[in-house]
Design an enzyme around this catalytic site. Structure first.
Site, mmCIF file in Angstrom:
data_model
loop_
_atom_site.group_PDB
_atom_site.id
_atom_site.type_symbol
_atom_site.label_atom_id
_atom_site.label_comp_id
_atom_site.label_asym_id
_atom_site.label_seq_id
_atom_site.Cartn_x
_atom_site.Cartn_y
_atom_site.Cartn_z
ATOM 1 N N SER A 111 0.817 -1.342 0.170
ATOM 2 C CA SER A 111 0.126 -0.031 0.063
ATOM 3 C C SER A 111 0.815 1.125 -0.107
ATOM 4 O O SER A 111 1.757 1.407 -0.976
ATOM 5 C CB SER A 111 -1.011 -0.346 1.195
ATOM 6 O OG SER A 111 -1.757 0.851 0.970
ATOM 7 N N ASP A 254 -2.432 6.351 -3.974
ATOM 8 C CA ASP A 254 -1.431 5.519 -3.650
ATOM 9 C C ASP A 254 -0.878 4.319 -4.530
ATOM 10 O O ASP A 254 -1.593 4.221 -5.431
ATOM 11 C CB ASP A 254 -1.413 4.906 -2.070
ATOM 12 C CG ASP A 254 -2.791 3.981 -2.210
ATOM 13 O OD1 ASP A 254 -3.590 3.792 -3.171
ATOM 14 O OD2 ASP A 254 -2.701 3.244 -0.957
ATOM 15 N N ASP A 256 -1.122 1.186 -4.693
ATOM 16 C CA ASP A 256 -2.033 0.241 -5.132
ATOM 17 C C ASP A 256 -3.546 0.618 -5.419
ATOM 18 O O ASP A 256 -4.394 0.132 -5.514
ATOM 19 C CB ASP A 256 -2.230 -1.073 -3.992
ATOM 20 C CG ASP A 256 -2.919 -0.580 -2.755
ATOM 21 O OD1 ASP A 256 -2.609 0.744 -2.514
ATOM 22 O OD2 ASP A 256 -3.522 -1.451 -1.936
ATOM 23 N N ASP A 258 -6.017 2.170 -3.971
ATOM 24 C CA ASP A 258 -7.308 2.005 -3.234
ATOM 25 C C ASP A 258 -7.777 3.419 -2.218
ATOM 26 O O ASP A 258 -8.648 3.729 -1.784
ATOM 27 C CB ASP A 258 -7.199 0.867 -2.378
ATOM 28 C CG ASP A 258 -6.064 0.766 -1.311
ATOM 29 O OD1 ASP A 258 -5.257 1.615 -1.281
ATOM 30 O OD2 ASP A 258 -6.253 -0.209 -0.260
#
Length: 474
Positions: A111, A254, A256, A258
């Site tokens: 993340s 970010d 990833d 999400d």
């Protein structure tokens, strides 16, 4: 160096001795434990026929290819067919699990952590993160090393697929994503995708929405050009670019994809806390126009801004707070029938899409709101209640009984008429015009102290007044 095993997965730094870092040996053990759990759980589910497939997706971290190879090989060794979707966002991987009819999924991403970290995040067959009970069982299996690998005739097979187009199509097909209205506005945006998978999938979405865009840090090489957490202190580059006056909106994700943050047309932060607030306001306003609409309920975690509660109540809905953690938020959303929810870190969870934080859904809904209201981003921000959150921490020794301290704080305020005390996750003290949330860390001897008020000075003063009380107990 660090290796952290928790109910949500395993994460750590790359390189170093086994047992202390994220390394091939521990990746094999943890992946084997997860595969063992999935095989058992789906076999016990009445009315479900296991597919024997598990989806694997990863962000663009430098270590991603190594981790992916170990994960995929281990799953095949456990007898599962692997659907490797390659470089893919977290929400894409979540959706791919259900689209492919898989028994589960593993997301290889740390993340917002720095480039030398990586992690395995674990999904059930619904493409949602494992519950606390399920995660605990995976940890138990990993500790016992009670794995049984497939023989040569039952090894899993390896397949590659791409789900980006299907993810984008699912966003465009959402009822409240008004593609035509967005296309008519011809938005000009600047995007910082922090050298990861956002640089791959976001152009596909923006092209379909008729948005003109410029990317910063687009190359998905995992060599992050700045701290990847989408906070104001890390985003000076795109904020300066926005000040040129060439754009209507700045978009930040970010690694990833999400979490989602916006920059106003004048180069100021919209505020990651207000990503969810703005999307919720749009959804609630549109749904309120419909006859026979469901209850306009919302959910966020205890450490998120009160502005969501204010906006929800403006439309006659009910706001509910959940414990911190995405799975806690989604569980509470299902329980209360929330039409929108998420977290104040820029995480938007829209059930009409799926129960997971999804920056693509957030972008589609936010642009629809701007298109409908005909406002600039800064003008839209001014339509919401103004709050400020101060974030502090109390450093303690490993011997400190943090639970006892939190219990004392709770007891101090339990009898106060103007304070609502919530203890589902630490202790939150909700005053009429402000709040403070004390929550212990699961990995360090600290108490996180978040406080919110109508000015930053007031929020910080509130937090520090409670910190003084805690220090007096130590």
């Amino acid at each position: 160096m660090s290796l952290i095993k928790s109910i949500s997965g395993i994460r750590g730094t790359i390189g170093g001795p086994a047992g202390d870092t994220l390394n091939p040996l521990d990746i094999v053990k943890f992946t084997s434990a997860y595969a063992t759990f999935i095989r058992k759980s789906v076999a016990q589910e009445e009315g479900y026929t296991p597919s024997g497939k598990i989806v694997v997706g990863r962000d663009a971290r430098i270590s991603g290819e190594m981790v992916r190879s170990v994960v995929c090989g281990t799953l095949m060794g456990m007898g599962f067919d692997v659907i490797d979707i390659g470089l893919a966002s977290t929400p894409t991987t979540e959706l791919a699990v259900t689209m492919a009819g898989a028994d589960g999924g593993i997301i290889i991403t740390a993340s917002h952590n720095p480039r030398h970290w990586n992690a395995l995040k674990l999904l059930n067959r619904h493409g949602e993160f494992l519950t606390a009970a399920d995660g605990t069982e995976v940890l138990s299996i990993a500790a016992s090393e009670a794995f049984e690998y497939a023989d040569v005739d039952t090894l899993g097979k390896y397949n590659e697929e791409n789900f980006d187009t299907r993810h984008v199509e699912s966003i465009l097909n959402l009822k409240l994503v008004d593609v035509e209205a967005i296309q008519r506005r011809r938005f000009r945006v600047c995007v910082d995708s922090i050298n990861s998978v956002g640089g791959i999938i976001l152009p596909q979405l923006l092209d379909r929405l008729g948005v003109e865009y410029t990317f910063l840090n687009q190359e998905p090489d995992g060599d992050f050009k700045h701290n990847p957490e989408p906070l104001e202190k890390n985003l000076q580059g795109i904020m300066d670019e926005m000040k040129t006056g060439r754009y209507d909106l700045g978009i930040v994700v970010d690694p990833d994809v999400d979490r989602l943050a916006f920059i106003s047309e004048d180069g100021t932060m919209f505020g990651e806390e207000y990503t969810l607030v703005s999307v919720a306001d749009y959804i609630l306003s549109e749904m309120a126009k419909e006859e026979g609409h469901p209850a306009l309920n919302t959910v966020s975690n205890l450490s998120s801004t009160r502005a969501l509660r204010d906006v929800t109540e403006r439309y006659g809905g009910t706001y509910t707070a959940a414990a911190v953690g995405e799975v806690n938020v989604t569980t509470k959303m299902k329980e209360v029938g929330a039409v929108i929810g998420g977290e104040g870190n820029g995480g938007v969870i829209y059930p009409d899409s799926h129960y997971g934080r999804d920056a693509l859904a957030g972008i589609g809904l936010f642009l629809s709101s701007l298109a409908h209201k005909g406002l600039t981003v800064s003008a839209l921000r001014r339509t919401f209640p103004e709050y400020f959150i101060a974030k502090n921490r109390i450093d303690l020794t490993p011997e400190t009984d943090v639970d006892a301290i939190l219990l004392k704080v709770k007891e101090m305020y339990a009898a106060e008429d103007d304070v609502r005390v919530n203890d589902i996750d630490g202790v939150k003290l909700d005053f009429p015009d402000r709040w403070v949330h004390l929550r212990k860390s699961n990995t360090e001897p600290i108490i996180r102290v978040y406080s919110e008020a109508h000015s930053m000075d007031e929020a910080d003063a509130l937090g520090k007044s409670i910190m003084d009380i805690v220090y007096s107990m130590v």
